[in-house]
Design a protein around this motif. Sequence first.
Motif, mmCIF file in Angstrom:
data_model
loop_
_atom_site.group_PDB
_atom_site.id
_atom_site.type_symbol
_atom_site.label_atom_id
_atom_site.label_comp_id
_atom_site.label_asym_id
_atom_site.label_seq_id
_atom_site.Cartn_x
_atom_site.Cartn_y
_atom_site.Cartn_z
ATOM 1 N N UNK A 135 0.849 -1.184 0.000
ATOM 2 C CA UNK A 135 0.000 0.000 0.000
ATOM 3 C C UNK A 135 0.890 1.241 0.000
ATOM 4 N N UNK A 136 0.640 2.148 -0.912
ATOM 5 C CA UNK A 136 1.509 3.318 -1.019
ATOM 6 C C UNK A 136 0.985 4.453 -0.154
ATOM 7 N N UNK A 137 1.906 5.280 0.289
ATOM 8 C CA UNK A 137 1.589 6.419 1.150
ATOM 9 C C UNK A 137 1.196 7.588 0.254
ATOM 10 N N UNK A 138 -0.076 7.913 0.225
ATOM 11 C CA UNK A 138 -0.557 8.991 -0.645
ATOM 12 C C UNK A 138 -0.344 10.375 -0.039
ATOM 13 N N UNK A 139 0.114 10.434 1.213
ATOM 14 C CA UNK A 139 0.351 11.735 1.832
ATOM 15 C C UNK A 139 1.689 12.336 1.389
ATOM 16 N N UNK A 140 2.560 11.532 0.802
ATOM 17 C CA UNK A 140 3.872 12.007 0.355
ATOM 18 C C UNK A 140 3.859 12.302 -1.141
ATOM 19 N N UNK A 141 4.600 13.324 -1.519
ATOM 20 C CA UNK A 141 4.791 13.583 -2.940
ATOM 21 C C UNK A 141 5.780 12.561 -3.489
ATOM 22 N N UNK A 142 5.864 12.456 -4.786
ATOM 23 C CA UNK A 142 6.823 11.535 -5.404
ATOM 24 C C UNK A 142 8.261 11.938 -5.042
ATOM 25 N N UNK A 143 8.523 13.238 -4.955
ATOM 26 C CA UNK A 143 9.856 13.694 -4.565
ATOM 27 C C UNK A 143 10.164 13.289 -3.123
ATOM 28 N N UNK A 144 9.214 13.436 -2.235
ATOM 29 C CA UNK A 144 9.425 13.024 -0.843
ATOM 30 C C UNK A 144 9.708 11.528 -0.753
ATOM 31 N N UNK A 145 8.988 10.724 -1.524
ATOM 32 C CA UNK A 145 9.244 9.276 -1.559
ATOM 33 C C UNK A 145 10.655 9.001 -2.090
ATOM 34 N N UNK A 146 11.028 9.703 -3.154
ATOM 35 C CA UNK A 146 12.343 9.532 -3.764
ATOM 36 C C UNK A 146 13.447 9.784 -2.740
ATOM 37 N N UNK A 147 13.357 10.903 -2.032
ATOM 38 C CA UNK A 147 14.389 11.275 -1.071
ATOM 39 C C UNK A 147 14.349 10.423 0.202
ATOM 40 N N UNK A 148 13.234 9.734 0.433
ATOM 41 C CA UNK A 148 13.116 8.839 1.586
ATOM 42 C C UNK A 148 13.577 7.423 1.255
#
Length: 193
Positions: A1-14
Amino acid sequence: MSDTSKTEKQKMLAGELYLPINDAELVAESQRALRLLRLYNQTTETEQDKRIQTLRALFGAIGEKPQIVPPFHCDYGSHITIGDRFYMNYGGVILDCNKVHIGNDVLCAPYVQIYAAYHPTNPTVRLTGRELAAPIRIGNNVWIGGGAIICPGVTIGDNTTIGAGSVVTKDIPANVVAVGNPCRVLRSVDAPP
């Protein structure tokens, strides 16, 4: 299940799976980098001030007296931090889909490749277009030989030399000479050659 509260950039940097294709923020940042890289790579050897000005606009942070010999390529630029007296010879590539921190007095020979970006090994996940990235840290006074590849998530300690053609897949400690594919510690920098 993906976290929809994060932007794609936030996911990338995480370091999480992210989808760069058609993401307005990442596409805009990539286009900005491509424009600045085109300007940088078209400069001549007499335009050092213009080169430094362009690097300051491209990178997240730069120290004093950087030198990058064109052509140079990166993904975003804004995730790259370089220290004082950084030198990168011809054909350098930094895929900065995550933070890339490079210390002071780092020397990169021609065609050094620094890859924070990578793809999932599961072919089903890879077909979704999602990607991954892990931060890279290179210490002070490091010399990276020609054609070396620094892989995602790697840390290289201070005063270390990475031999030409090496593929660095795991952390390398400070004060050593490391070579090979995969890169392994050969000896201390203080030991006789």
